[in-house]
Design a protein around this motif. Structure first.
Motif, PDB file in Angstrom:
ATOM      1  N   ARG A   1       0.824  -1.207   0.000  1.00 55.15           N
ATOM      2  CA  ARG A   1       0.000   0.000   0.000  1.00 55.15           C
ATOM      3  C   ARG A   1       0.861   1.261   0.000  1.00 55.15           C
ATOM      4  NH1 ARG A   1      -2.992  -3.106  -1.526  1.00 55.15           N
ATOM      5  NH2 ARG A   1      -5.075  -3.690  -0.784  1.00 55.15           N
ATOM      6  N   ASP A   2       2.112   1.133  -0.408  1.00 48.43           N
ATOM      7  CA  ASP A   2       3.031   2.269  -0.418  1.00 48.43           C
ATOM      8  C   ASP A   2       2.518   3.343  -1.375  1.00 48.43           C
ATOM      9  OD1 ASP A   2       5.754   3.330   0.354  1.00 48.43           O
ATOM     10  OD2 ASP A   2       5.980   3.321  -1.825  1.00 48.43           O
ATOM     11  N   GLY A   3       2.346   4.557  -0.855  1.00 49.16           N
ATOM     12  CA  GLY A   3       1.906   5.673  -1.676  1.00 49.16           C
ATOM     13  C   GLY A   3       0.412   5.910  -1.688  1.00 49.16           C
ATOM     14  N   ILE A   4      -0.357   5.087  -1.006  1.00 53.08           N
ATOM     15  CA  ILE A   4      -1.808   5.246  -1.008  1.00 53.08           C
ATOM     16  C   ILE A   4      -2.202   6.446  -0.149  1.00 53.08           C
ATOM     17  CG2 ILE A   4      -2.168   3.723   0.988  1.00 53.08           C
ATOM     18  CD1 ILE A   4      -4.721   2.709  -0.349  1.00 53.08           C
ATOM     19  N   PRO A   5      -3.205   7.231  -0.557  1.00 56.62           N
ATOM     20  CA  PRO A   5      -3.711   8.298   0.319  1.00 56.62           C
ATOM     21  C   PRO A   5      -4.283   7.697   1.601  1.00 56.62           C
ATOM     22  CG  PRO A   5      -4.436   8.669  -1.933  1.00 56.62           C
ATOM     23  CD  PRO A   5      -3.820   7.297  -1.899  1.00 56.62           C
ATOM     24  N   PRO A   6      -4.009   8.294   2.750  1.00 53.70           N
ATOM     25  CA  PRO A   6      -4.505   7.740   4.017  1.00 53.70           C
ATOM     26  C   PRO A   6      -6.012   7.511   4.036  1.00 53.70           C
ATOM     27  CG  PRO A   6      -2.889   9.440   4.457  1.00 53.70           C
ATOM     28  CD  PRO A   6      -3.143   9.465   2.980  1.00 53.70           C
ATOM     29  N   ALA A   7      -6.780   8.421   3.451  1.00 52.23           N
ATOM     30  CA  ALA A   7      -8.237   8.265   3.449  1.00 52.23           C
ATOM     31  C   ALA A   7      -8.655   7.028   2.659  1.00 52.23           C
ATOM     32  CB  ALA A   7      -8.904   9.508   2.879  1.00 52.23           C
ATOM     33  N   ASP A   8      -7.955   6.747   1.549  1.00 54.46           N
ATOM     34  CA  ASP A   8      -8.274   5.561   0.753  1.00 54.46           C
ATOM     35  C   ASP A   8      -7.929   4.289   1.518  1.00 54.46           C
ATOM     36  OD1 ASP A   8      -8.993   7.365  -1.161  1.00 54.46           O
ATOM     37  OD2 ASP A   8      -7.366   6.888  -2.564  1.00 54.46           O
ATOM     38  N   PHE A   9      -6.817   4.315   2.238  1.00 51.49           N
ATOM     39  CA  PHE A   9      -6.411   3.167   3.048  1.00 51.49           C
ATOM     40  C   PHE A   9      -7.479   2.844   4.094  1.00 51.49           C
ATOM     41  CE2 PHE A   9      -4.250   1.549   6.875  1.00 51.49           C
ATOM     42  CZ  PHE A   9      -3.643   0.409   6.362  1.00 51.49           C
ATOM     43  N   LEU A  10      -7.980   3.864   4.772  1.00 49.15           N
ATOM     44  CA  LEU A  10      -9.000   3.643   5.795  1.00 49.15           C
ATOM     45  C   LEU A  10     -10.314   3.184   5.177  1.00 49.15           C
ATOM     46  CD1 LEU A  10      -8.364   6.669   8.192  1.00 49.15           C
ATOM     47  CD2 LEU A  10      -7.579   4.302   8.424  1.00 49.15           C
ATOM     48  N   ALA A  11     -10.633   3.708   4.003  1.00 51.43           N
ATOM     49  CA  ALA A  11     -11.862   3.282   3.325  1.00 51.43           C
ATOM     50  C   ALA A  11     -11.800   1.793   2.989  1.00 51.43           C
ATOM     51  CB  ALA A  11     -12.083   4.112   2.060  1.00 51.43           C
ATOM     52  N   LEU A  12     -10.644   1.329   2.542  1.00 48.31           N
ATOM     53  CA  LEU A  12     -10.481  -0.104   2.264  1.00 48.31           C
ATOM     54  C   LEU A  12     -10.656  -0.922   3.537  1.00 48.31           C
ATOM     55  CD1 LEU A  12      -7.392  -0.019  -0.138  1.00 48.31           C
ATOM     56  CD2 LEU A  12      -9.729  -0.664  -0.743  1.00 48.31           C
ATOM     57  N   GLY A  13     -10.090  -0.431   4.636  1.00 46.36           N
ATOM     58  CA  GLY A  13     -10.224  -1.136   5.907  1.00 46.36           C
ATOM     59  C   GLY A  13     -11.670  -1.214   6.368  1.00 46.36           C
ATOM     60  N   ARG A  14     -12.410  -0.130   6.194  1.00 50.65           N
ATOM     61  CA  ARG A  14     -13.812  -0.140   6.598  1.00 50.65           C
ATOM     62  C   ARG A  14     -14.628  -1.119   5.758  1.00 50.65           C
ATOM     63  NH1 ARG A  14     -12.629   5.527   7.519  1.00 50.65           N
ATOM     64  NH2 ARG A  14     -13.209   6.072   5.381  1.00 50.65           N
ATOM     65  N   GLU A  15     -14.299  -1.210   4.473  1.00 53.28           N
ATOM     66  CA  GLU A  15     -14.986  -2.186   3.615  1.00 53.28           C
ATOM     67  C   GLU A  15     -14.691  -3.612   4.085  1.00 53.28           C
ATOM     68  OE1 GLU A  15     -13.815  -1.575  -0.393  1.00 53.28           O
ATOM     69  OE2 GLU A  15     -14.664   0.450  -0.528  1.00 53.28           O
ATOM     70  N   GLU A  16     -13.461  -3.861   4.468  1.00 53.30           N
ATOM     71  CA  GLU A  16     -13.075  -5.212   4.875  1.00 53.30           C
ATOM     72  C   GLU A  16     -13.765  -5.631   6.174  1.00 53.30           C
ATOM     73  OE1 GLU A  16      -8.842  -5.284   4.982  1.00 53.30           O
ATOM     74  OE2 GLU A  16      -8.649  -5.370   2.800  1.00 53.30           O
ATOM     75  N   ILE A  17     -13.825  -4.758   7.170  1.00 55.18           N
ATOM     76  CA  ILE A  17     -14.443  -5.169   8.436  1.00 55.18           C
ATOM     77  C   ILE A  17     -15.943  -5.378   8.275  1.00 55.18           C
ATOM     78  CG2 ILE A  17     -12.648  -4.011   9.793  1.00 55.18           C
ATOM     79  CD1 ILE A  17     -14.731  -1.867  10.515  1.00 55.18           C
ATOM     80  N   ALA A  18     -16.557  -4.647   7.333  1.00 56.62           N
ATOM     81  CA  ALA A  18     -17.999  -4.797   7.121  1.00 56.62           C
ATOM     82  C   ALA A  18     -18.341  -6.203   6.618  1.00 56.62           C
ATOM     83  CB  ALA A  18     -18.496  -3.744   6.136  1.00 56.62           C
ATOM     84  N   ARG A  19     -17.416  -6.849   5.920  1.00 61.11           N
ATOM     85  CA  ARG A  19     -17.663  -8.207   5.399  1.00 61.11           C
ATOM     86  C   ARG A  19     -17.885  -9.204   6.521  1.00 61.11           C
ATOM     87  NH1 ARG A  19     -12.313  -8.387   1.668  1.00 61.11           N
ATOM     88  NH2 ARG A  19     -12.700  -6.495   0.433  1.00 61.11           N
ATOM     89  N   TYR A  20     -17.377  -8.893   7.706  1.00 58.32           N
ATOM     90  CA  TYR A  20     -17.452  -9.834   8.823  1.00 58.32           C
ATOM     91  C   TYR A  20     -18.435  -9.376   9.894  1.00 58.32           C
ATOM     92  CZ  TYR A  20     -13.361 -11.504   6.393  1.00 58.32           C
ATOM     93  OH  TYR A  20     -12.518 -11.983   5.425  1.00 58.32           O
ATOM     94  N   GLY A  21     -19.319  -8.470   9.517  1.00 54.97           N
ATOM     95  CA  GLY A  21     -20.380  -8.059  10.425  1.00 54.97           C
ATOM     96  C   GLY A  21     -19.974  -7.069  11.487  1.00 54.97           C
ATOM     97  N   VAL A  22     -18.782  -6.493  11.382  1.00 52.05           N
ATOM     98  CA  VAL A  22     -18.354  -5.478  12.361  1.00 52.05           C
ATOM     99  C   VAL A  22     -19.120  -4.182  12.095  1.00 52.05           C
ATOM    100  CG1 VAL A  22     -16.435  -4.071  13.187  1.00 52.05           C
ATOM    101  CG2 VAL A  22     -16.062  -6.485  12.619  1.00 52.05           C
ATOM    102  N   GLU A  23     -19.638  -3.586  13.149  1.00 51.71           N
ATOM    103  CA  GLU A  23     -20.374  -2.337  13.027  1.00 51.71           C
ATOM    104  C   GLU A  23     -19.433  -1.161  13.243  1.00 51.71           C
ATOM    105  OE1 GLU A  23     -24.094   0.080  15.136  1.00 51.71           O
ATOM    106  OE2 GLU A  23     -23.488  -1.903  15.883  1.00 51.71           O
ATOM    107  N   LEU A  24     -19.589  -0.140  12.428  1.00 55.34           N
ATOM    108  CA  LEU A  24     -18.796   1.087  12.556  1.00 55.34           C
ATOM    109  C   LEU A  24     -19.739   2.251  12.805  1.00 55.34           C
ATOM    110  CD1 LEU A  24     -16.054   2.680  12.192  1.00 55.34           C
ATOM    111  CD2 LEU A  24     -16.738   2.959   9.810  1.00 55.34           C
ATOM    112  N   ARG A  25     -19.483   3.006  13.858  1.00 56.15           N
ATOM    113  CA  ARG A  25     -20.289   4.196  14.146  1.00 56.15           C
ATOM    114  C   ARG A  25     -19.399   5.427  14.139  1.00 56.15           C
ATOM    115  NH1 ARG A  25     -24.382   2.451  19.121  1.00 56.15           N
ATOM    116  NH2 ARG A  25     -25.001   0.448  18.219  1.00 56.15           N
ATOM    117  N   ARG A  26     -19.854   6.452  13.420  1.00 53.99           N
ATOM    118  CA  ARG A  26     -19.162   7.734  13.423  1.00 53.99           C
ATOM    119  C   ARG A  26     -19.607   8.493  14.662  1.00 53.99           C
ATOM    120  NH1 ARG A  26     -14.843   8.168  10.011  1.00 53.99           N
ATOM    121  NH2 ARG A  26     -15.365   7.474   7.908  1.00 53.99           N
TER     122      ARG A  26
END
Length: 328
Positions: A57-82
């Motif tokens: 992930r070298d060179g990825i914008p931090p916001a894009d990195f976090l967006a990918l992480g949020r997509e991944e945790i959602a696959r396993y039923g993890v809830e995210l609240r802002r």
């Protein structure tokens, strides 16, 4: 189990949705634990356009990195609240976690991944350019600005070390003493700076010179301008440890702030509470934070399993907070 219980009761609440928190949540979700991530949306590296040094992930914008992480945790039923956690209290069977926007939730275990804030030197232009051409970490940004004229602003006890380190990426380095007298530098400091080819510039820095949205120089209080296109500074780290303090976690005072005392898995001195990422140290890079979140989550999976098995053996109802495994 009624809907209200399902909505408010979790195996684990992760406080913070950066690399450490999301990494922990991924492991917890894959282990089939009911997990909630509460994210206030304040990642430390938000000012940076890109993050470096993370394999694949070298060179990825931090916001894009976090967006990918949020997509991944959602696959396993993890809830995210802002939302923001405003308080945590320790009950006999669980932790009660108070959210700013509500509702109050409960958890058997906690992961605190709240990170830290960077308090920047009060020099006009520094805050506005931070993460662009005002930088703090050569490992994060050195390659991208290699061979440009560097400046280093003396702002902490580590400033000499910073000036020496950045000389790996450029041979044109000016060390601005700012409010530090040259007499305050040790003979060893001066010898090392000279050996590294670092030019020591006395005098207080008044402001940064910016033209066409680019840093072009550093202006001293006497009016002189030194042409520079990159300035390295040493922010003062301010750990976000208020929740841990209120829960009575043991903190260790360091030159870079007070951080929780943790074991190799991130377990704090409070049974049932783990910490990871910049919540445990100022120098945790993204790759370290993700690793720390993984270790904490793996330890929690084992801890909850053994707690419930022990409850079954003794005839108690499983599902409580248990005693956890405190530091020896």
């Amino acid at each position: 189990m009624d809907e209200t219980y399902e909505d408010t009761h979790h195996d684990v609440v992760v406080v913070g949705g950066g690399a450490a928190g999301l990494s922990a949540a991924l492991v917890l979700g894959r282990a089939r634990l009911r997990t909630l991530v509460v994210d206030a949306g304040e990642p430390r590296n938000a000012p940076s356009a890109h993050m470096q040094g993370y394999l694949s992930r070298d060179g990825i914008p931090p916001a894009d990195f976090l967006a990918l992480g949020r997509e991944e945790i959602a696959r396993y039923g993890v809830e995210l609240r802002r939302d923001r956690v405003t308080d945590v209290t320790e009950e006999e069977e669980h932790f009660t976690v108070v959210l700013e926007a509500g509702p109050t939730v409960r958890a058997r275990r906690l992961v605190v991944a709240t990170g830290l804030e960077d308090e920047l030197p009060a020099v006009p232009g520094v805050a506005e350019r931070f993460g662009r051409d005002v930088l703090h970490c050569p490992f994060c940004h050195g390659w991208e600005v290699r061979d440009e004229p560097f400046g280093v602003l003396a702002s902490s006890a580590m400033s000499v070390h910073q000036a020496l380190m950045v000389s790996r990426w450029s041979k044109d380095v000016a060390f601005f003493l700012h409010r530090v007298a040259e007499a305050e530098l040790s003979d060893q400091d001066l010898r090392r700076l000279a050996a590294a080819g670092v030019d020591v510039v006395p005098g207080e820095v008044a402001e940064l010179v910016v033209e066409d949205d680019r840093l072009t120089g550093v202006r001293l209080a006497d009016g002189s301008v030194h042409a520079r296109s990159v300035l390295f500074v040493g922010p003062r780290p301010v750990p976000r440890t208020s929740l841990l303090e209120r829960l009575g976690a043991e903190l260790d005072e360091t030159p870079f702030g007070a951080y929780p005392v943790v074991d190799p898995t991130g377990l704090t001195s409070v049974p049932g509470i783990w910490a990871a990422g910049n919540a445990i140290g100022f120098s945790e890079q993204v790759v370290h934070a993700a690793s720390g979140g993984y270790r904490a989550a793996a330890a929690i999976v084992g801890d909850l399993l053994m707690t419930d098995l022990d409850a079954a053996v003794t005839g108690r109802a499983p599902g409580g907070r248990g005693v956890g495994h405190p530091l020896p």
